[in-house]
Design an enzyme around this catalytic site. Structure first.
Site, PDB file in Angstrom:
ATOM      1  N   LYS A   8     101.102  53.588  46.961  1.00 17.06           N
ATOM      2  CA  LYS A   8     100.461  52.271  46.985  1.00 17.06           C
ATOM      3  C   LYS A   8     101.444  51.221  47.479  1.00 17.06           C
ATOM      4  CE  LYS A   8      97.697  51.571  43.476  1.00 17.06           C
ATOM      5  NZ  LYS A   8      97.594  51.466  42.015  1.00 17.06           N
ATOM      6  N   ARG A  79     100.707  47.089  38.758  1.00  9.71           N
ATOM      7  CA  ARG A  79      99.943  48.265  39.183  1.00  9.71           C
ATOM      8  C   ARG A  79     100.820  49.509  39.278  1.00  9.71           C
ATOM      9  NH1 ARG A  79      97.457  46.517  44.815  1.00  9.71           N
ATOM     10  NH2 ARG A  79      95.886  48.072  44.219  1.00  9.71           N
ATOM     11  N   GLY A  88      92.986  56.624  39.572  1.00  8.95           N
ATOM     12  CA  GLY A  88      92.489  56.278  38.246  1.00  8.95           C
ATOM     13  C   GLY A  88      93.216  56.957  37.091  1.00  8.95           C
ATOM     14  N   MET A  90      96.456  56.550  36.153  1.00 14.39           N
ATOM     15  CA  MET A  90      97.430  55.718  35.448  1.00 14.39           C
ATOM     16  C   MET A  90      96.905  54.298  35.326  1.00 14.39           C
ATOM     17  SD  MET A  90     100.899  57.282  36.978  1.00 14.39           S
ATOM     18  CE  MET A  90     100.331  56.985  38.611  1.00 14.39           C
ATOM     19  N   ARG A 352      94.855  54.027  51.597  1.00 21.24           N
ATOM     20  CA  ARG A 352      95.456  55.365  51.493  1.00 21.24           C
ATOM     21  C   ARG A 352      94.568  56.329  52.262  1.00 21.24           C
ATOM     22  NH1 ARG A 352      94.048  55.553  45.144  1.00 21.24           N
ATOM     23  NH2 ARG A 352      91.847  55.190  45.403  1.00 21.24           N
ATOM     24  N   HIS A 466      87.581  91.656  34.969  1.00 21.91           N
ATOM     25  CA  HIS A 466      86.969  92.551  35.951  1.00 21.91           C
ATOM     26  C   HIS A 466      85.896  91.818  36.744  1.00 21.91           C
ATOM     27  CE1 HIS A 466      83.967  95.585  37.255  1.00 21.91           C
ATOM     28  NE2 HIS A 466      85.067  96.252  37.611  1.00 21.91           N
ATOM     29  N   ARG A 572      89.700 100.365  49.680  1.00 17.95           N
ATOM     30  CA  ARG A 572      89.952 101.043  48.397  1.00 17.95           C
ATOM     31  C   ARG A 572      88.929 102.140  48.193  1.00 17.95           C
ATOM     32  NH1 ARG A 572      90.313  94.943  46.475  1.00 17.95           N
ATOM     33  NH2 ARG A 572      88.673  95.034  48.014  1.00 17.95           N
ATOM     34  N   ARG A 628      93.306 103.438  51.755  1.00 16.81           N
ATOM     35  CA  ARG A 628      94.179 103.852  50.657  1.00 16.81           C
ATOM     36  C   ARG A 628      93.554 105.039  49.948  1.00 16.81           C
ATOM     37  NH1 ARG A 628      95.193  99.792  45.794  1.00 16.81           N
ATOM     38  NH2 ARG A 628      93.065 100.366  45.277  1.00 16.81           N
ATOM     39  N   CYS A 841      98.571  93.296  51.025  1.00 15.78           N
ATOM     40  CA  CYS A 841      97.158  93.503  50.712  1.00 15.78           C
ATOM     41  C   CYS A 841      96.807  93.098  49.289  1.00 15.78           C
ATOM     42  CB  CYS A 841      96.760  94.947  50.978  1.00 15.78           C
ATOM     43  SG  CYS A 841      97.641  96.130  49.931  1.00 15.78           S
ATOM     44  N   TYR A 861     100.925  91.174  59.416  1.00 13.74           N
ATOM     45  CA  TYR A 861      99.586  90.684  59.064  1.00 13.74           C
ATOM     46  C   TYR A 861      99.492  90.423  57.568  1.00 13.74           C
ATOM     47  CZ  TYR A 861      98.614  95.330  57.180  1.00 13.74           C
ATOM     48  OH  TYR A 861      98.658  96.463  56.426  1.00 13.74           O
TER      49      TYR A 861
HETATM   50  P1  ADP Z   1      94.247  52.355  40.755  1.00  9.33           P
HETATM   51  O1  ADP Z   1      95.519  53.012  41.126  1.00  9.33           O
HETATM   52  O2  ADP Z   1      93.634  52.897  39.534  1.00  9.33           O
HETATM   53  O3  ADP Z   1      93.310  52.258  41.915  1.00  9.33           O
HETATM   54  P2  ADP Z   1      95.017  49.628  41.281  1.00  9.33           P
HETATM   55  O4  ADP Z   1      96.430  49.280  41.043  1.00  9.33           O
HETATM   56  O5  ADP Z   1      94.614  49.874  42.678  1.00  9.33           O
HETATM   57  O6  ADP Z   1      94.616  50.838  40.346  1.00  9.33           O
HETATM   58  O7  ADP Z   1      94.168  48.446  40.692  1.00  9.33           O
HETATM   59  C1  ADP Z   1      92.793  48.561  40.525  1.00  9.33           C
HETATM   60  C2  ADP Z   1      92.092  47.357  41.097  1.00  9.33           C
HETATM   61  O8  ADP Z   1      92.599  46.161  40.560  1.00  9.33           O
HETATM   62  C3  ADP Z   1      92.257  47.184  42.577  1.00  9.33           C
HETATM   63  O9  ADP Z   1      91.359  47.964  43.289  1.00  9.33           O
HETATM   64  C4  ADP Z   1      91.934  45.734  42.752  1.00  9.33           C
HETATM   65  O10 ADP Z   1      90.550  45.545  42.828  1.00  9.33           O
HETATM   66  C5  ADP Z   1      92.454  45.137  41.487  1.00  9.33           C
HETATM   67  N1  ADP Z   1      93.735  44.497  41.757  1.00  9.33           N
HETATM   68  C6  ADP Z   1      94.953  45.034  41.717  1.00  9.33           C
HETATM   69  N2  ADP Z   1      95.899  44.134  42.073  1.00  9.33           N
HETATM   70  C7  ADP Z   1      95.238  42.992  42.362  1.00  9.33           C
HETATM   71  C8  ADP Z   1      95.639  41.716  42.809  1.00  9.33           C
HETATM   72  N3  ADP Z   1      96.914  41.418  43.056  1.00  9.33           N
HETATM   73  N4  ADP Z   1      94.693  40.781  42.996  1.00  9.33           N
HETATM   74  C9  ADP Z   1      93.402  41.102  42.768  1.00  9.33           C
HETATM   75  N5  ADP Z   1      92.956  42.267  42.349  1.00  9.33           N
HETATM   76  C10 ADP Z   1      93.861  43.222  42.149  1.00  9.33           C
HETATM   77 MG    MG Z   2      98.221  98.905  43.411  1.00 10.07          MG
HETATM   78 MG    MG Z   3      93.416  51.331  43.537  1.00  7.20          MG
END
Ligand code: ADP
Ligand code: MG
Ligand code: MG
Length: 882
Positions: A8, A79, A88, A90, A352, A466, A572, A628, A841, A861
């Site tokens: 990120k 973040r 989602g 962390m 990403r 099995h 086999r 075999r 194999c 192979y």
């Molecule tokens: P995750 O890794 O779970 O996607 P993010 O760090 O991307 O978490 O944060 C989740 C959401 O929070 C982002 O998609 C965005 O909508 C909001 N967010 C994060 N940072 C900011 C920011 N600086 N300003 C506004 N919204 C933010």
């Molecule tokens: Mg064998």
């Molecule tokens: Mg995000």
């Protein structure tokens, strides 16, 4: 950069560099997370405090605001962000820096008190959940904040959070803080710096939360990596009707089509879109129209209540559309975007490479090659070989599955979808045109029934039971170990969740998820679409080793060839004996008291085997076929249940006592190390004679008809040269006899499996006799690690969980240990015969990382089950390109 900044953080920096609008901020590196885990909170803060203060000053001056200022307060988001995206898993905290003074200043400055208080209540809630640990452990438990939110909405008689006014939001903040005090015993922290350090450490901690741990284990992400922390100035999507937040994909992540898709919400923040707070709206008008049809929303309602971003905020939409094109062009891959519109201005918050289905993975890569965005090699390297599996099996009709009732969940033992009528006994599988075999567990005798049934469900057994292994080999849908299912074979009933199903009732299985459904659900057959075929052709262009298949039936051969197999690496022969008349003859041979008796039975087996080989050779049309010789311990061919023993006694016209006696004789304490493999052929040479004759005669018959064959006769479980030599002599002398009888000749080879560690150690000697090696890595793994494959289910899961093993060595080749034996075997073998042909194999032959190893080790192979052939082709190409 990703290693230090996390995905990120690195991409935020990169977007900023190419002129995409990103709120200013800074990143605390992943190293700090690692150090944090070593030295703890206080010391880490001390270590990085001055740098963080410095970095914050930069953000303050860019924003012309002050963090903790009473007049013009800067709010930030904190973040998480690991090297690879863990969506989602962390934590993130928004609106940090908010307190009783800041909220007034923000209200005054923006002239929008509602927005200020909405941000405040969001902050207390998020901080309480994430940093103060108030988020309930399980979904069933009540989140105190959500409970309060519901109460306030109910008292006011509104449904949506946007209907709450300033007074309501103030009330929420007070009640939220009271809840914090009640649960934690402390006042909610008002000092922004205290808030910041709390959030930073919470993000570090979230690297170790159970969700993240599970995700890492599932995706083999090392624990040492740690997460970075991104601190970033807030931009606000909750500032009113001209503000919004949303997520988007530059191409369709499900189909791969080159259309911009996504969802947004007006006057909202953060994860509101994905959290299902309100019904999200579509970004493009086209998408919105499509959505309305699916959701059954009239055009009038759509246009007024759920307009697209394109319609509602055309200027911001144009910016977003231009930005998505720019980002895709820059990153050269489909992007998953997060954005916020503050008062009409677009801000990008994340980009990403987007997760996608297998179909989309293949299509996007091929489209990008055609568009000239990436080259062929990149397209190949970008495929996840294992994902192709999704494209090789039937799937449930999407609409039908939505309405279906889940009865139970077992292990996703063999992928695909199947629907059919229940049968409880393998020999009854043909009772219905489409059947599902439901058993407590399966055994080798069930093979024919398993083959006939569309799918297999077992109540017991793991991923290497099995049922699971055989089903995967057949490419047949299987759910194993569905423990909630009570199966009564006698009464012919399946009871689960208080529902009792009888023979003939319809049931459906999803072997990719382990789900078991009630009733009949329509399935769709796999389509080897144009792009899939094209990617495979590209793979063939670059790969350097062959891909063969493990197969012994005509049908498997044809499937494998359709998927591009270049021969059979393992046929086999015992699998040919498990059904009908053959099984009877086999049992007759086993029951015989002496060689003469065995020869009588073997003579009856000869024509059957010859026909088997004729079928296989014909299906493979001149491609090499490694056959075999008989390998498993003989007890696998006799029934162990009394009822079946009685049946066998009747069929063969002998007493049950005699059968019981024989079964007892055959009993072994450790059959996998017992009387099997070439030990059978060396104690009962007549078996080898019969098999060799069947192979050679089949090949000669076909030659007479003008069909080419290339038999490679393989002696299993060799540990000494003499074991191999004696068997080889039998094969060659039988061949010579047949040649003399027919006055003709064919080419054939005699080789061996390297599957006992000693064979790898003395491979130079073995190669003096063997014309080829095939590494049987299932047994080699079993014997090198000393894990019985049939019993490992008891401890392997715990070993994996505790990190004693990183992966299941029966699925992913243990390169460090077993791999040394393989490398040594190849090197020693070729020191005797430089051109020695070498393959693999075991189950590993279709596992991408193991295939890569085989390429590096110099094999000729790999061989795998028919349904993994495309995966192996791709993995082999990737290995060649890396
Ligand atoms: P995750 O890794 O779970 O996607 P993010 O760090 O991307 O978490 O944060 C989740 C959401 O929070 C982002 O998609 C965005 O909508 C909001 N967010 C994060 N940072 C900011 C920011 N600086 N300003 C506004 N919204 C933010
Ligand atoms: Mg064998
Ligand atoms: Mg995000």
């Amino acid at each position: 950069m990703k290693e230090l900044l996390g995905g990120k953080g690195a991409n935020l920096a990169e977007m900023n560099l190419i002129g995409v609008p990103v709120p200013p901020g800074f990143t605390i590196t992943t190293d700090c997370c690692t150090i944090y885990n070593q030295i703890g909170k206080d010391k880490v803060i001390e270590l990085i405090k001055s740098q963080v203060t410095e970095a914050m000053k930069n953000v303050e001056s860019t924003m012309k605001m002050g963090f903790g200022s009473k007049e013009n307060p800067l709010l930030v988001s904190v973040r998480s962000g690991a090297r690879v995206s863990m969506p989602g898993m962390m934590d993130t905290v928004l609106n940090l820096g908010m307190n009783d003074e800041a909220v007034e200043a923000i209200a005054a400055k923006s002239g929008n008190a509602r927005f200020a208080w909405d941000s405040y209540r969001r902050f207390v809630q998020m901080y309480g959940d994430v940093v103060l640990g108030m988020k309930p452990e399980s979904k069933e438990d009540i989140d105190p904040f959500e409970e309060i939110m519901e109460e306030v909405k109910e008292a006011k008689g509104v449904e949506s959070d946007t209907d709450l006014d300033v007074a309501d939001l103030k009330e929420l903040v007070i009640k939220f803080k009271a809840a914090v005090k009640k649960v934690t015993g402390h006042d909610f922290p008002v000092d922004p710096w205290e808030q910041l350090w709390g959030a930073v450490c919470a993000v570090f901690d979230s690297w170790q939360n159970p969700r993240a741990n599970y995700y890492r284990a599932m995706n083999q992400i090392p624990e040492e990596w740690g997460t970075a922390v991104n601190v970033q100035a807030m931009v606000f999507g909750n500032m009113g009707q001209n503000s919004a937040t949303g997520v988007a994909f530059t191409r369709d992540a499900a189909t791969g089509e080159n259309i911009f898709t996504g969802e947004y919400l007006i006057n909202a923040q953060g994860e509101d879109v994905v959290a299902g707070v309100r019904t999200p709206q579509q970004i493009t008008k086209e998408g919105s129209l499509r959505w309305a049809v699916l959701a059954g929303v009239s055009e009038e309602e759509r246009a007024t209540k759920f307009p697209s971003l394109e319609e509602a905020m055309p200027s911001a939409y144009n910016d977003l559309n231009a930005t998505q094109e720019k980002l895709e062009t820059y990153f050269k891959d489909m992007q998953d975007l997060e954005f916020t519109i503050q008062d009409g201005k677009l801000w990008m918050l994340q980009t990403r490479n987007g997760k996608r289905t297998a179909a989309a993975m293949v299509k996007i890569a091929m489209d990008m090659v055609k568009e000239g965005r990436i080259d062929e090699k990149t397209a190949i390297l970008r495929q996840e070989p294992n994902k192709l599996d999704e494209l090789l099996h039937p799937v449930f009709d999407k609409k039908a599955i939505k309405a279906a009732n889940v009865l139970a969940k077992g292990l996703p033992a063999s992928p695909g979808a199947a629907t059919g009528q229940i049968v409880f006994h393998a020999d009854e599988a043909a009772k219905f045109p489409i059947s599902i075999l439901v058993r407590i567990e399966t055994s080798p005798e069930d093979l024919e029934g398993m083959d006939i049934a569309k799918g297999i469900l077992t109540a017991k057994g793991g991923m290497t039971s099995h049922a699971a292994v055989v089903a995967r080999g057949m490419g047949k849908c299987c759910v194993s170990g569905a423990g909630d299912c009570k199966i009564d074979g006698k009464a012919r009933t399946l009871t689960v969740k208080g529902i009792t199903l009888k023979e003939g009732d319809w049931i459906s299985l999803n072997g990719s998820t382990g789900e078991v459904y009630e009733g009949k659900i329509a399935t769709i057959d796999p389509e080897l679409s144009g792009d899939f075929g094209a990617i495979m052709e590209l793979a063939d262009k670059y790969r350097t080793i062959d891909v063969r298949t493990n197969a012994e039936t005509e049908r498997d051969c044809l499937v494998a060839r359709k998927f591009g197999a270049q021969g059979i690496g393992l046929c086999r022969t015992e699998h040919m004996f498990f059904e009908g008349e053959r099984l009877m003859r086999m049992r007759e041979m086993i029951l015989a008291d002496d060689e003469a008796g065995r020869r009588v039975a073997l003579a009856k087996l000869l024509p059957i085997q010859r026909q088997d080989f004729t079928d296989v050779f014909t299906a493979m049309a001149g491609l090499p076929v490694t056959v075999r010789l008989l390998d498993p311990p003989l007890h696998e061919f006799v029934p162990h249940e009394e009822a079946n023993q009685k049946e066998m006694a009747k069929e063969m016209g002998i007493s049950i006592e005699k059968i019981k006696q024989k079964v007892e004789d055959l009993h072994e304490f450790n059959p996998m190390l017992g009387h099997r493999g070439c030990r059978l052929g060396n104690t009962y040479p007549e078996i080898t004679e019969m098999q060799a004759r069947a192979i050679i005669e089949a090949a000669m018959d076909l030659k007479a008809k003008g069909i080419k064959t290339l038999p490679e006769i393989m002696i299993p479980l060799v540990g000494t040269v003499k074991e191999l030599k004696l068997q080889e002599e039998i094969v060659r002398s039988v061949a010579d006899i047949v040649f003399a009888e027919r006055g003709d000749k064919i080419d054939y080879m005699v080789g061996t499996m390297i599957e006992i560690p000693r064979a790898a150690l003395i491979a130079d000697e073995i190669a003096e006799v063997a014309e080829f090696f095939s590494f049987g890595t299932n047994d080699l793994t079993q014997m090198t690690l000393g894990y019985s494959r049939d019993d490992a289910g008891k401890f392997l899961p715990i070993y994996l969980q505790k990190g004693i093993l990183k992966t299941d060595p029966f699925q992913v080749l243990d390169q460090r240990g077993v791999g040394q034996l393989v490398e040594m075997g190849i090197q020693k073998g070729r020191s005797t015969k430089p051109k020695l042909k070498v393959g693999i194999c075991g189950e590993h032959g279709g596992e991408p990382s193991s295939v890569e190893f085989c390429v590096r080790a110099g094999m000729n192979y790999v061989s795998c089950s028919p349904f993994r052939v495309p995966i192996a082709r791709l993995a082999a190409a990737q290995a060649a390109l890396r």
